[in-house]
Every structure is written in C-alpha cells, then in structure tokens.
Design a protein around this motif. Structure first.
Motif, PDB file in Angstrom:
ATOM      1  N   MET A   1      -1.752  -0.566  -4.481  1.00 39.11           N
ATOM      2  CA  MET A   1      -0.722   0.795  -4.476  1.00 39.11           C
ATOM      3  C   MET A   1      -1.511   1.997  -4.447  1.00 39.11           C
ATOM      4  N   ASN A   2      -1.037   2.933  -3.472  1.00 37.17           N
ATOM      5  CA  ASN A   2      -1.550   4.299  -3.461  1.00 37.17           C
ATOM      6  C   ASN A   2      -0.830   5.094  -4.590  1.00 37.17           C
ATOM      7  N   HIS A   3      -0.972   6.571  -4.292  1.00 35.66           N
ATOM      8  CA  HIS A   3      -0.617   7.254  -5.488  1.00 35.66           C
ATOM      9  C   HIS A   3       1.119   7.651  -5.361  1.00 35.66           C
TER      10      HIS A   3
ATOM     11  N   ASN B   1       0.743  -1.192  -0.188  1.00 37.19           N
ATOM     12  CA  ASN B   1      -0.004   0.139   0.036  1.00 37.19           C
ATOM     13  C   ASN B   1       0.830   1.191   0.063  1.00 37.19           C
ATOM     14  N   GLU B   2       1.948   1.173   0.874  1.00 37.95           N
ATOM     15  CA  GLU B   2       2.741   2.543   0.849  1.00 37.95           C
ATOM     16  C   GLU B   2       4.051   2.251   0.365  1.00 37.95           C
ATOM     17  N   LEU B   3       4.875   3.226  -0.203  1.00 40.30           N
ATOM     18  CA  LEU B   3       6.208   3.381  -0.878  1.00 40.30           C
ATOM     19  C   LEU B   3       7.038   3.197  -0.040  1.00 40.30           C
ATOM     20  N   HIS B   4       6.866   3.788   1.170  1.00 38.46           N
ATOM     21  CA  HIS B   4       8.118   4.273   1.993  1.00 38.46           C
ATOM     22  C   HIS B   4       7.558   3.787   3.407  1.00 38.46           C
ATOM     23  N   GLY B   5       8.589   3.440   4.389  1.00 44.61           N
ATOM     24  CA  GLY B   5       8.275   3.200   5.839  1.00 44.61           C
ATOM     25  C   GLY B   5       8.476   1.723   5.911  1.00 44.61           C
ATOM     26  N   GLU B   6       8.478   1.127   7.296  1.00 46.89           N
ATOM     27  CA  GLU B   6       8.469   0.034   7.735  1.00 46.89           C
ATOM     28  C   GLU B   6       7.384  -0.824   8.153  1.00 46.89           C
TER      29      GLU B   6
ATOM     30  N   THR C   1      12.608   0.065 -10.704  1.00 46.85           N
ATOM     31  CA  THR C   1      13.378  -0.231  -9.348  1.00 46.85           C
ATOM     32  C   THR C   1      13.255  -1.610  -9.061  1.00 46.85           C
ATOM     33  N   LEU C   2      12.072  -2.375  -9.206  1.00 46.70           N
ATOM     34  CA  LEU C   2      11.614  -3.526  -8.867  1.00 46.70           C
ATOM     35  C   LEU C   2      12.367  -4.524  -9.810  1.00 46.70           C
TER      36      LEU C   2
ATOM     37  N   SER D   1      -0.865  -0.535  11.840  1.00 44.78           N
ATOM     38  CA  SER D   1      -0.929  -0.305  10.418  1.00 44.78           C
ATOM     39  C   SER D   1      -1.715  -1.526  10.056  1.00 44.78           C
ATOM     40  N   CYS D   2      -2.703  -1.322   8.895  1.00 48.89           N
ATOM     41  CA  CYS D   2      -3.686  -2.175   8.259  1.00 48.89           C
ATOM     42  C   CYS D   2      -2.988  -2.695   6.916  1.00 48.89           C
ATOM     43  N   HIS D   3      -1.989  -2.049   6.364  1.00 57.18           N
ATOM     44  CA  HIS D   3      -1.369  -2.646   5.149  1.00 57.18           C
ATOM     45  C   HIS D   3       0.137  -2.732   5.259  1.00 57.18           C
ATOM     46  N   LEU D   4       0.539  -3.594   4.020  1.00 55.14           N
ATOM     47  CA  LEU D   4       2.070  -3.710   3.980  1.00 55.14           C
ATOM     48  C   LEU D   4       2.662  -2.646   3.125  1.00 55.14           C
ATOM     49  N   THR D   5       4.015  -2.162   3.586  1.00 58.24           N
ATOM     50  CA  THR D   5       4.617  -1.228   2.850  1.00 58.24           C
ATOM     51  C   THR D   5       5.554  -1.829   1.994  1.00 58.24           C
ATOM     52  N   LEU D   6       5.996  -1.101   1.046  1.00 53.54           N
ATOM     53  CA  LEU D   6       6.951  -1.841  -0.034  1.00 53.54           C
ATOM     54  C   LEU D   6       8.112  -2.807   0.658  1.00 53.54           C
ATOM     55  N   SER D   7       8.803  -2.236   1.459  1.00 53.30           N
ATOM     56  CA  SER D   7       9.919  -2.942   2.187  1.00 53.30           C
ATOM     57  C   SER D   7       9.141  -4.527   2.770  1.00 53.30           C
ATOM     58  N   GLN D   8       8.236  -4.074   3.549  1.00 51.40           N
ATOM     59  CA  GLN D   8       7.434  -5.397   4.035  1.00 51.40           C
ATOM     60  C   GLN D   8       7.078  -6.313   2.966  1.00 51.40           C
ATOM     61  N   THR D   9       6.674  -5.943   2.030  1.00 49.66           N
ATOM     62  CA  THR D   9       6.262  -6.716   0.772  1.00 49.66           C
ATOM     63  C   THR D   9       7.291  -7.524   0.103  1.00 49.66           C
TER      64      THR D   9
END
Length: 885
Positions: free
Chosen positions: A275-277, A240-245, A287-288, A250-258
C-alpha cells in the motif's frame, strides 16, 4: 511440524516505502496525514510504517528444526533486519526466493551477509536462492561479484555472501522445494508486458502470496480459488492505490480491483500489502471490516512485524460479523496481534478440519483408511465435509470401491460429494458410471456446478457421446456456468467427437483464454490432421503474450513432424532451450520424433544423446527414425542397446524394428523377431500384424504375408493395403486386384493408398474395366480430391490409351503436384501426342515446376521428329532442352 511454523511480515509497503521521503522533505498543504505522523511512534507500534514488501517464513520441520525462508530482499532490507530480526529473534536466513528482478525485490542481495554470521550458513557456506532465468540475468548484470562460485585468494574474510543460485520456472506445474517447504510458482502480470511470480505454500494452511500484480492470470486464479483447486486459508495480495479502477498500462492493483479479486478467489482470510501513503491503517481497516461483514472472507490491511502461526485456523471466518467488526476496530494489525496476544492464542483446528488436513497429507490408501477409522471413532457422524475429503482421498489412490462406500453411506450429499465421486470414476475410465451418477444427482434435486460439467464433458468426449455432450453444453449456456475452464472443456469435447469446426467456434467466442484453452485447440487441430492450422494458431498464441507449456510444445512439435516443417521445428527447439525446458523427457521425445519424421535423423540422434533421461517413446522414435531413413543397421544396433539397458519395449518399438528389418530385407532377423512376437502373444496387435505383412512382402515372401493377413483377428485398410502394394511391387498385379475384392467383401473401406495401389495394378495389366470400376468408387468419396489417387487414375487411363478420360481427370483435380504433371506429360508422349506433351510441359513450367531429365528424355524419345519451330508456345521448353544439352 507446521503447527509451530509462522509467517512474519517484514514489509507491507509499496516500492517507495513509508514514510515517503518526498512527503517529509517537501511537505504538502495540508501535510500528508500518513507520512507526517509516521515518525511520531516507534515502528513496532506504528501500523503505517511500511518497508518494501517482504515476507519471512519461519518453517518448523517435523524434527523441530526451524528453517527461515525469505521472499524478496528489496531496497529496505537492511532496515528490516535491524527492526524485525532482533524483535522476532531470527538468527539467520536459510534460503531466499525472488519474485522478480526489480529493485524492490533484489537490491538488498548485497546485504544478505548481515544475517549470515560465519559458521551459521546451513553448514554449507552458501545460501540457496531461487529465481527465474530472466531474473538471474538481471542480477548477474547488477551484482556480478555475487555470482562467483568460489572465493578467490584473499577474499576469505570479505563480506561478500556466497549464494547457491537455483533456476526455477514460472509455471504452476513446476513446484520447487526451498528449505524443506514446497512452493508453487504463481505467474501474474505486473503491467501488460511483464510477468512476476507469486507463490503458493503450506499444507495444513494454504497461503498464496502475490506482491506485485496488475492482473491475475486465469490459470493462477484457478489454482488459488475456492471454486478451482481449493479454498485458501490466507491470501496475501497487493493493493497499491486506494482510488481508481486501474487502466491497461497500470502495474499494480487498486483497492477496488483487489476486492473484486478477493470475491472471486474467496479465501478464508485476506491480507492486503504493497500500500502507498493513501492508506491510513485504522481508517481503511474499519472500512474493510464493514465490507467483510457480509462476506465469508475477512479482509484486512497489513502492517509490518506481526508473526502469524501457519497451522492455527484463521478463525475470524467463524466469528459473527459483529465480532469481526469489534476485532477490526481494535486495530490488531489485521488480525495478526502482538506476540504476547498470540501466546494466549486461539484453539487448534476443529476435529473435522484436522482430519481433512490429515487426509490431504496421506501418502497411500492405507493411510487414508487409518484416518477414516479415526474419523469414525472420534466423530458422531462423518458429516458432509469429512466424507467429501474421504471420497477425494480414496479416489486419489484409485480406491473407487471404498470411495463409493463412503458416498453411499452419506445421509446428505452436496454437489461437491457428487462431483468428487464422478471424478473418481472418470479417473479410472468408467465413463458410463459418470453419466449414471450425473442423472442420479439431477434426480435427487442437486444442481451441478462448473466442475461437475467439466467432469461430465470429459466423459462424453471419451465416449464420443455427441448428443449428451451437446445437451450439457446447452445447460452450461442457460445456467451461466461459462468460464475459461468450462469453455476449454467444451472445446475439448467437440474435438474428441471429431467436430473441430464447433471446437474452433467455441474457442473464438471465449471471453478470456489461458494456456490450457490454446493448447486444447492446437492439440485438436494436430490430432485431426490440420497441422498447418495448429502451427498458425501457435504463432497467434505467442504473439498474444501467452507462454506455452510442455503440452503445447509437444503438440506443436507433432504438427511440425506431420507437416515436415523442420524449420519451424528448429526455431521451436531454440525456444525450448532458452525457456529451460531442455530436460523435459516428453519434449525431448517429441523433438526426436519431429527430427526423425522430417528425415533429419542425425539431428534426432544429437537430441537423443543429450537427453539425461529417456523413456520407451524416446528410444522407439529414434529406432523408427533410423528405419524410415534407410539406416536399418543403426536401428537394430539401437534396439540391442535398448534391451541391454532393460528399457520396456512396446508395440511401436516392434513396429519400428520390423521396418528396419524390411529396409534391410533381412528375412533372418525378421523371422527371429516374428518368433519373439508369437512367444510374447503380440501377433494379434493390428499394427504389428500389418507391419509383418509389409515386411514379408518387402522380402518377397508374399505367401507368408497372405497367411499372416488371413490369421489376423482384425484387419483394417492399412493391413490390406500392405498386401496389395506388396503384390504390386512383386509384379503380382492380378493377386493385388483379387486382394482388393477380398478387402471389400471383408467390409473394410479402402483408403487413398489402397486406391493408388490398385490403380497401379490396373495400369500394368491395362485392365480398363476394373480401373473404371475403381474410378466409380472413388467418385463417391472424398478420396477423388487426393492428388495421389488422381495421378494414379491419369496413369491408368494413359496406359490403357484413353487420353481424353485422363485429361478429364486432370482438369477435375483441385491441385496438381510434380507427380501429376509427370504422369500426364509422359502419357501424352507415349500415346504419340507430342504437341500436347510439349504444351503441358509449358503449363507445368508456368505453375512453377521444373521439368526434370526424366520428363525431357521421355518426350524427346517420343517426339524426336517433331518440327519444334512450328510450335509457338515451346520457346521456354526449347530453352530447357538446350540448357540440358
């Protein structure tokens, strides 16, 4: 035919969808690069145009008929229909599956009628919809009119869709079938106090879909990971979120967690959704691609609309890193290209993978042999991959000799080969062969993995090989193989070897736990007689947010039966009904057993009558419950009914029926049953033999009882105690003590019931020397602390006039029950020590026990001439006497 099936991504955005209205109505400075440009291109050409997450499965069955299965109908459902259904020529929806009850999953239910033109609703007029009981309650509150079973008069032309609601369970072990395709529920956390469902589906191509997740539960991760149940072809996972851990709330995974989850699960390919905006499709996919270049899984950010065939190999795994980067940089929609590109397609599955897939689909050993023959003809050599799948397939149908032949002919064996062969032997109970294979594997230089150690630990537990199991435990610790599955296997091994303390220590040190690890520990406590501890652990498990499965419930109900905790059992029964386990035959049988053993035989009958299916255990529990509660006639009637329905009768059924005959003292029925036992060659069974001894003693036929005991090939403490207590009850106390001598000569160790029965015989005979001899035996064992043995010792010494010795036994006992107090008080009274009797009556009351009529009448009869007023401690006792007069 799954080769013509595909998945269509109707939406890959977050709950708010993209573009976000706030970014367009109240633009930021500078403007949001994703949302501000999202309207400059048509949706089908804009990868940043993202509706609510939703997946449409186009499932082509073996007959060529297509079925369309929709997962979630959220807030943007009508827009998804307008954009993509016509684009992909989707005529209608056959069935719907809901992941949870939030608006981004259910708010479009009111618009499902749009894709259900009249005459095209599966020919039935109703759309099947699969959801949990919790989601059903929420939908019922939001859309009560959708829950109508029938259209009311005048509604025939309305646009209210008719839905066929089907409750599913959020349990990996409870798959369901929607429009011919099997789905396995994958419970995940969506926040710390909310469970959402993902789904695993597909046979030739295994796909896992997790759309709303903050934490993947250990058991779910095992079901979809390469190191667990097998590698996925495609993992569709929220980020859901690009940044953060992320954080605890939290109710969603961040990119790092995913990405960390993708590393652990190791699918062939992963697609990110939700994904959000913050995510710009082309930039983040580049990047992926760089992140994926050094790893096996290819990870991409998804966009809406692309269709992907299910059975086409996700072959980016086989490309070089450079080719993968070039493919990603082209912006091909996450490797899902346009329909035109897909028409040109990639090659079909390699022969080895096709054979492996066919092996997984085999329904019997003959099918495996046919695939094996094809493999031998079509491949130059089987290779490790196909051979491993052959071993597993043969093992699935218990063809261990065929599996071993494949294994022995392999020129090279991997750890998977060794582990598959070990599991084949484990399944058939050949535990020694499992151990031999493990040593051969070590000798060949192959290092085991976590699944190898789990298999070996199970074998050690079954063999009670504590020494080898402890060595395996050391290897696991040194090699860093510890995880929730391995740790659960270690705890189970120690429990099987009777070392519950070590099992508990392993459990306490576990970094993470799942339902299986909790259930392992609860079952261990129950099996070793620690029912109270099992109940406390179950309460702790529930308080920590774990949902028990059927095995947990059965073990806890057994603990309730052992502890006579009927109130706890009734509370659990209520929970069972609410959690929709009510039709589970094993839980139903456990409930019947629990109520029967707690003496609530009519509650047991009520559960029995409501069960749609019953097995031998259910019938036997009900028969035994009636027999133990003194309803022998009902037990016999139920047995006759069981025979009329041709239900298989086992040894425990016969034991229960003999108990019923004994409670009725029906020698005729018992002898008739004994004849059937001999006719069916069941008399050598230890339980049946012991019960026959008890039955004949109960009916006064002690010579028959002694003859049966003598003829038994094996005798244990229970069978000897049945004869000793039978002699006691018939007044043959000398024979009872002689039988104890014979038992000791036979090398059988007495139990607490044996000692109690023998001491009763000593008391009646006033055989002081023999009683002291038994006391000497008891002092050398743990049985002295048993309250019933202690009470029998006190009674024996009191009857023999040895009051001081009786008092010493009483003082040495760690606990006293009502029987203990009665024995010592009446002993004092009968020996003329009235003041002592009254003193102990007072102490008995101080410990919270009520002085009953039997104790009072005994004391009053013996101490009628005593001057009560001269005794200072007898006020409360005197009060009890006056209250009874």
């Amino acid at each position: 035919m799954e080769s013509s099936s595909s998945v269509i991504f109707l939406g890959t955005g977050c709950s708010g969808a993209l573009p976000e209205a706030r970014c367009l109505i109240h633009p930021s400075t500078p403007p949001c690069p994703v949302c501000s440009h999202s309207l400059s291109l048509p949706p089908e050409r804009n990868p940043n145009y993202r509706c609510n997450t939703s997946l449409l499965i186009d499932y082509c069955q073996h007959d060529g008929i297509h079925k369309y299965i929709l997962i979630d109908v959220g807030k943007t459902f009508r827009e998804q229909v307008l954009r993509w259904f016509s684009h992909h020529k989707i005529p209608y929806v056959d069935s719907i599956i809901l992941t949870h009850e939030h608006a981004d999953a259910v708010l479009g239910l009111d618009d499902v009628w749009v894709v259900q033109p009249s005459g095209c609703r599966n020919g039935l007029g109703k759309v099947p919809i699969f959801l949990t009981h919790f989601t059903m309650n929420s939908v019922a509150a939001r859309f009560p009119y959708l829950l109508k079973n029938k259209l009311e008069e005048g509604d025939e032309g309305s646009q209210v869709i008719q839905l066929d609601w089907t409750i599913i369970e959020g349990d990996i072990d409870k798959p369901f079938v929607s429009s011919g395709l099997e789905f396995v529920p994958l419970p995940v956390m969506h926040g710390e106090d909310y469970v959402c469902l993902g789904f695993l589906f597909g046979r030739r191509s295994r796909i896992a879909y997790l759309s709303d997740v903050s934490r993947i539960l250990p058991r779910t991760e095992h079901a979809i990971s390469k190191s667990g149940a097998g590698q996925l072809d495609l993992l569709i996972l929220e980020t859901n979120e690009l940044h953060g851990e992320g954080d605890a709330g939290s109710c969603h995974l961040t990119l790092s967690q995913t990405l960390n989850a993708v590393k652990r699960i190791s699918p062939k390919r992963a697609l990110l959704i939700g994904m959000n905006h913050e995510f710009e499709h082309h930039k983040e996919n580049q990047t992926l691609a760089e992140w994926s270049s050094s790893l096996s899984p290819t990870v991409r950010g998804g966009n809406a609309a692309p269709r992907r065939p299910l059975a086409r190999s996700f072959s980016a795994k086989n490309r070089s890193p450079r080719a993968r980067n070039r493919h990603a940089a082209a912006g091909d929609g996450g490797g899902y290209g346009s329909p035109e590109q897909e028409g040109r397609g990639e090659s079909s599955l390699p022969d080895a993978e096709a054979l492996a897939s066919s092996l997984r689909d085999c329904g019997g050993a003959d099918g495996v042999r046919r695939v094996h023959a094809v493999a031998v003809r079509s491949l130059d050599s089987l290779g490790t991959f196909v051979a491993n799948n052959l071993i597993s397939a043969y093992a699935r149908f218990d063809e261990v000799s065929d599996a071993r032949k494949v294994f022995d002919e392999m020129p090279e064996r991997s750890v998977v080969s060794w582990t598959a062969m070990m599991n084949a032997y484990l399944k058939l109970g050949h535990y020694g062969e499992v151990v031999r294979l493990f040593f051969d594997m070590v000798g060949s230089g192959v290092q085991g993995n976590s699944l190898t150690f789990v298999c070996l630990l199970k074998s050690c537990g079954e063999r009670c090989d504590a020494k080898l199991g402890q060595q395996v435990h050391c290897c696991i610790v040194k090699g860093g193989w510890s995880n929730v599955i391995v740790d659960s296997a270690i705890a189970h091994f120690y429990a099987q070897c009777g070392d519950v303390a070590s099992a508990s220590a392993i459990f306490d040190k576990m970094a993470s736990r799942d339902v299986i690890s909790w259930t392992t520990m609860i079952t261990a406590y129950v099996q070793h007689g620690h029912g109270g501890q099992a109940l406390r652990m179950f309460s702790e498990m529930v308080s920590e947010g774990f949902r028990p499965n059927e095995f947990t419930v059965c073990s806890v109900l057994k603990a309730c039966a052992e502890e006579k905790a009927v109130r706890f059992g009734k509370q659990l029964h209520c929970a069972v009904l609410k959690k929709m386990y009510k039709n589970d035959i094993h839980i139903g049988s456990a409930l019947v057993t629990m109520y029967a053993r707690c003496g609530e035989v009519f509650d047991a009958q009520a559960v029995f009558d409501m069960m749609p299916r019953r097995n031998t255990i259910t019938w036997t529990s009900m028969i035994s419950g009636y027999a133990q509660s003194g309803h022998g006639e009902k037990a016999i009637f139920l047995f006759r009914k069981m025979k009329m329905r041709r239900v298989f009768v086992n040894n425990l059924t016969i034991v229960g029926l003999l108990s019923a005959c004994g409670s009725l003292q029906s020698l005729y029925l018992g002898k008739e049953l004994h004849a059937q036992i001999i006719k069916n060659s069941m008399e050598d069974n230890l339980q049946i033999g012991s019960t026959l001894v008890w039955f004949y003693c109960k009916c006064g036929e002690y010579t028959y009882a002694a003859r049966i005991l003598e003829a038994m090939p094996d005798r244990d403490a229970i069978s000897w105690t049945a004869l000793i207590s039978g002699y006691n009850n018939l007044g043959h106390n000398v024979e009872a003590l002689k039988s104890l001598d014979d038992m000791l000569w036979d090398g059988v160790k007495p139990n607490t019931y044996t000692y109690s029965s023998a001491l009763k015989a000593c008391a009646k005979l006033e055989a002081l020397q023999y009683g002291r001899k038994i006391h000497g035996f008891v002092n050398k064992t743990q049985d002295f602390s048993n309250v019933f043995v202690g009470s029998s010792l006190i009674d024996m010494y009191m009857r023999c006039g040895k009051v001081d010795e009786a008092r010493r036994v009483f003082d040495a006992m760690p606990e006293h029950n009502l029987v203990t107090w009665k024995v010592i008080i009446t002993g004092f009274a009968q020996n003329g020590l009235c003041e002592e009797a009254l003193k102990y009556m007072y102490l008995m009351q101080q410990e919270g026990h009520e002085v009953d009529d039997f104790v009072l009448s005994t004391v009053l009869t013996s101490c009628g001439d005593l001057q009560w007023k001269s005794i200072s401690f007898s006020d409360s006792v005197a009060g009890s006497v006056s209250a009874r007069q």
